[in-house]
Design an enzyme around this catalytic site. Structure first.
Site: not given
Lengths: 353, 516
Positions: B205-206, B268
């Site tokens: 999950d960047h 996010h």
């Protein structure tokens, strides 16, 4: 955004109060002009410099880019000068567009003479931003001045390869560590080498071999003995070596260190072919016959290893050279950090001389 | 514990005394295999991130990269593509000598992801690197493909005996989305964990790789002044916004099958919520941090069909104005079906039912083509219990609000009440601001630089664990289903606006959405 100078103020025969007032006024004016101009608030840096070299130092500092101190106070010393002159420059990174910020960086240049030195603290003190850490640098020696200005600084920048004798450099650095955090550019030149040596012995199977090192050779620029000593001092302090004094063999310093039944031959070899200050390479050998050699190379470090069974391997570990400007920038950044391994390495290096 | 072939041997590993004080810790020699090595993500993010790690000397001691993709091409052609991508998308201009040193160790394997021959060729290359190095090299398989290929690749890796490697670590890095429903996420977890152990799996999950998201932990747990206030007694509501001013661009294929809730909230924004609401972990190891985050997700009640109309809003942008120009609505965007009911805006009101947060609403909203690009978390404190000041002639005393801004200007702002200069006691809100960019000399690395390094080091702190991803889907899945079955017309909002007016209905009492 390209850096450009936004606001300049100057006065001959000025006072610290007037300089400080000018700084405040220029900052307010910048902000009123565009609310997206914001003063950087990271670090003060005081540089005490001989007037005739101040241009060269200014050039070096301009090159550090984003590592520029948020407020730079240059005290340019000219012994016969009677009058206190000053210039203030507030530079932005460019014109910010909507939604962008542009950092303002402040530079104050104060030209002063010998008779100002008695009151130097009262000149410099009003010019630094309260509550920001302050880094002090005096690239041309002036140890007595540094001693006085240490009252304003939490960190002091030195370059141990600048002293003609490594012994004097390390002694001076040792003394300074008792009064402030020392950022030594000679130490920072050894960072990539320390990282790579640590990485080479990081696989669990190889960690034990750190206790079996039998020889270490550090190759260095002839004027960078201090940097090589610090790398050796780092190995000695981290690996618990008892080191004897190094003997001068002309182009090399050689000696022995001991640890738990293991003797280590150490050698600091000058490498005249190296064009820049710092280290040229390092070779580590173990009692079991393993050998690792790291050298500077294009695009990174060239590694050569010899296994116990005699097999040889060569490869490149990519990495960009930081250059001297990059090393100086890193030195400024390090003023905000604390490396617990420098002082033990410095003491171990000092003990070898 | 020493590990041989991924299994503990019972022998304690000796410490490496040389790593003390180093900012960059060693990364074990690794070969990184990127499935989807010619894809958009690889070109825009992964390859530039790998170059920047190389530039900084932060790659492993020995590093090889293998791109795997369907298209036929030679190693040299692939290297040339990598070079172009790095030159175009790297955050710093590449240095030729470093770039060439990196590209020397790049190879390419063409073929379909379900073709055994691809994995045979991979095995041959991986073995040859080890022979050349004279040592075992860790292997990291980065799945940067369409999600439908994730189980295919994982099963092939298992079948080809590439999921474990004696004397070295093998890791699987899996891009988002990790499933598009709870059942898909569970099924994918079953598949992945049938081949790999959880400790080998790194779900990306960047957002978690962004400096400002990591800074939230420092902000909360390194500052004593916030903790006494950080609970239901003092906090009135929390609002998390991830707004974009742009439309879907050329991503119609992906976006129309995903929508705002799956695209941003399920991963996010729930991660941001966890960072706000989690208890202080005992330490910052991967397990402790993720345990605390999972507890937060488990404390959010699974929405029932009856709850959903009152706690969620979804909408689609219509034509409007953005950046001073007329822009089309979602249904007129290229590639979008004209009868699409995909939401481009989603807002939720969630509650974390635990001792600390009971009764505090957490408002989450995200959308495309909103007034501005902004990602922030606004924590509104309860109003003061008694006002001694007259509010006549003033904007009024407003509750304190702490805003953690993630984009575009990273920082923290605290709204305080202050007296307006003059003879009367008139109060107005003022902001005390800390801007991240003004306080550090360093440039933030790209999220992928941090995440790739952490995955190669085996540090899973910034990756999503299997139970975490399922807990996220447990909250979102009923909402996705209810929306897909809804007979109500999808609300519209003009492009460039604050979003649909229906979003106001989620708010409790005097709460209001912050201006985007």
């Amino acid at each position: 955004m390209a850096e450009r100078s936004d606001a300049v103020w100057g006065e001959q025969g000025t006072t610290p109060d007037a300089i400080e007032a000018a700084l405040r006024r220029l900052l307010v004016e910048r902000h009123a002009e565009n609310a997206n101009y914001v003063p950087a608030r990271v670090l003060n840096m005081i540089v005490f410099v001989d007037h005739e070299w101040s241009g060269e130092i200014a050039n070096r500092l301009r090159g550090v880019g984003r590592y520029h101190a948020s407020r730079l106070v240059v005290l340019a010393y000219e012994p016969r000068r009677q009058r206190l002159d000053a210039r203030v420059m507030i530079a932005s990174e460019g014109d910010p567009e909507a939604g962008e910020l542009a950092l303002l960086r402040e530079t104050v240049v104060v030209e002063l003479g010998e008779h100002h030195l008695d009151d130097l603290l009262t000149i410099a003190d009003p010019l630094v931003v309260t509550d920001l850490p302050t880094l002090l640098w005096s690239p041309h020696g002036h140890h007595d001045i540094v001693q006085e200005l240490l009252a304003l600084a939490q960190a002091v920048l030195v370059d141990s390869v600048d002293e003609p004798l490594a012994q004097d450099a390390l002694e001076r650095a040792c003394a300074l560590t008792k009064e402030a955090y020392v950022v030594d550019l000679a130490w920072l030149r050894s960072t990539p080498w320390r990282e790579r040596v640590a990485a080479a012995f990081d696989p669990p199977a190889l960690r034990r071999e750190l206790r079996e090192l039998s020889s270490v050779t550090v190759r260095h620029h002839p004027a960078s003995t201090a940097a090589a000593l610090l790398l050796l001092g780092w190995l000695a302090s981290r690996l618990g070596w008892q080191s004897g004094e190094l003997a001068d063999r002309g182009d090399a310093l050689v000696g022995r260190a001991h640890t738990e039944g293991q003797e280590i031959a150490v050698r600091l070899q000058a490498a005249p072919e190296l064009q820049v200050p710092g280290l040229e390479g390092v070779t580590l050998e173990t009692a079991s016959g393993r050998c690792l050699r790291l050298d500077r190379g294009p695009g990174g470090m060239r590694a050569r290893s010899l296994d116990r069974d005699g097999a040889e391997h060569e490869w490149t570990i990519p990495g960009a050279s930081r250059g001297e400007t990059g090393v100086l920038g890193e030195g400024i950044r390090q003023a905000l950090l604390r490396d617990p391994t420098y002082v033990p390495a410095l003491k171990a290096a000092w003990a070898m001389l | 514990m020493a590990v041989l072939a991924g299994r503990p041997t019972g022998q304690p590993e000796p410490e490496n005394p040389l790593t003390a004080g180093l900012e960059r810790l060693p990364v074990a020699p690794t070969t990184l295999v990127i499935f989807g090595g010619t894809g958009d993500l690889a070109k825009r993010k992964l390859l530039p991130a790998i170059y920047n790690l190389a530039h900084e000397g932060a790659l492993p001691e020995r590093f090889h990269l293998i791109g795997v993709s369907r298209r036929e091409k030679t190693h040299d052609e692939y290297r040339s593509e990598c070079e172009q991508a790095i030159r175009r998308f790297s955050r710093r201009p590449p240095k030729d000598d470093v770039l060439h040193a990196l590209l020397e160790n790049v190879k390419y394997v063409p073929g379909s992801f379900d073709d055994d021959a691809v994995y045979a060729e991979l095995t041959k290359l991986l073995d040859s690197f080890e022979q050349e190095a004279g040592e075992r090299l860790n292997r990291a398989f980065y799945l940067s493909t369409a999600p439908s290929f994730f189980p295919v690749i994982v099963e092939e890796l298992g079948r080809s005996k590439l999921a474990h490697h004696e004397g070295a670590e093998v890791r699987a890095i899996i891009e988002k989305p990790f499933g598009t429903t709870l059942e898909e996420a569970r099924e994918l977890n079953r598949c992945v964990l049938g081949i790999f152990e959880e400790s080998q799996v790194f779900r990306i999950d960047h957002y978690l790789g962004k400096e400002t998201v990591q800074n939230m932990m420092a902000f909360r747990f390194a500052n004593g002044m916030f903790e006494p206030l950080w609970n239901r007694n003092y906090i009135d509501s929390v609002q998390i916004t991830a707004a974009e001013d742009i439309g879907i661009g050329s991503r119609a294929d992906y976006y129309d099958s995903s929508g705002a809730l799956r695209d941003l909230i399920q991963n996010h924004m729930l991660q941001l919520l966890c960072h706000v609401a989690m208890e202080p972990p005992v330490n910052f190891t991967a397990e402790e941090v993720r345990n605390e985050k999972v507890k937060v997700l488990q404390a959010i009640r699974e929405p029932t069909a009856a709850d959903i109309p009152a706690m969620s809003v979804h909408a689609q942008y219509g034509p409007g104005h953005s950046g001073g120009e007329d822009v089309v609505g979602y249904l007129e965007e290229a590639g979008v079906p004209e009868d699409s009911t995909t939401e481009t805006y989603a807002a939720l009101r969630l509650e974390v039912d635990n001792w600390r947060w009971a009764g505090v609403p957490f408002y989450l909203r995200t959308g495309k083509r909103l007034a501005r690009k902004v990602t922030e978390i606004a924590v509104t404190l309860k109003p003061v219990p008694h006002l001694a000041f007259s509010q006549d002639g003033s904007l009024g005393v407003q509750p304190n609000q702490l805003v953690l801004a993630l984009q575009p200007n990273e920082g923290v702002a605290l709204r305080l009440g202050a007296k307006i200069p003059g003879t009367r006691m008139i109060i107005r809100p003022v902001n005390m601001e800390f801007l991240y960019g003004t306080a550090f000399l360093s440039q933030s690395p790209e999220a992928y630089e941090r995440l790739i390094t952490d995955a190669m080091r085996g540090d899973a702190t910034l990756f999503t664990r299997n139970d975490e991803v399922e807990a996220q889907w447990r909250i979102c899945d009923p909402i996705v289903k209810a929306w897909s079955q809804s007979a109500q017309p999808l609300p519209q909002y003009p492009a460039g606006s604050q979003g649909p007016k229906e979003a106001e209905l989620l708010l409790r009492g005097d709460d209001h959405w912050r201006a985007i």
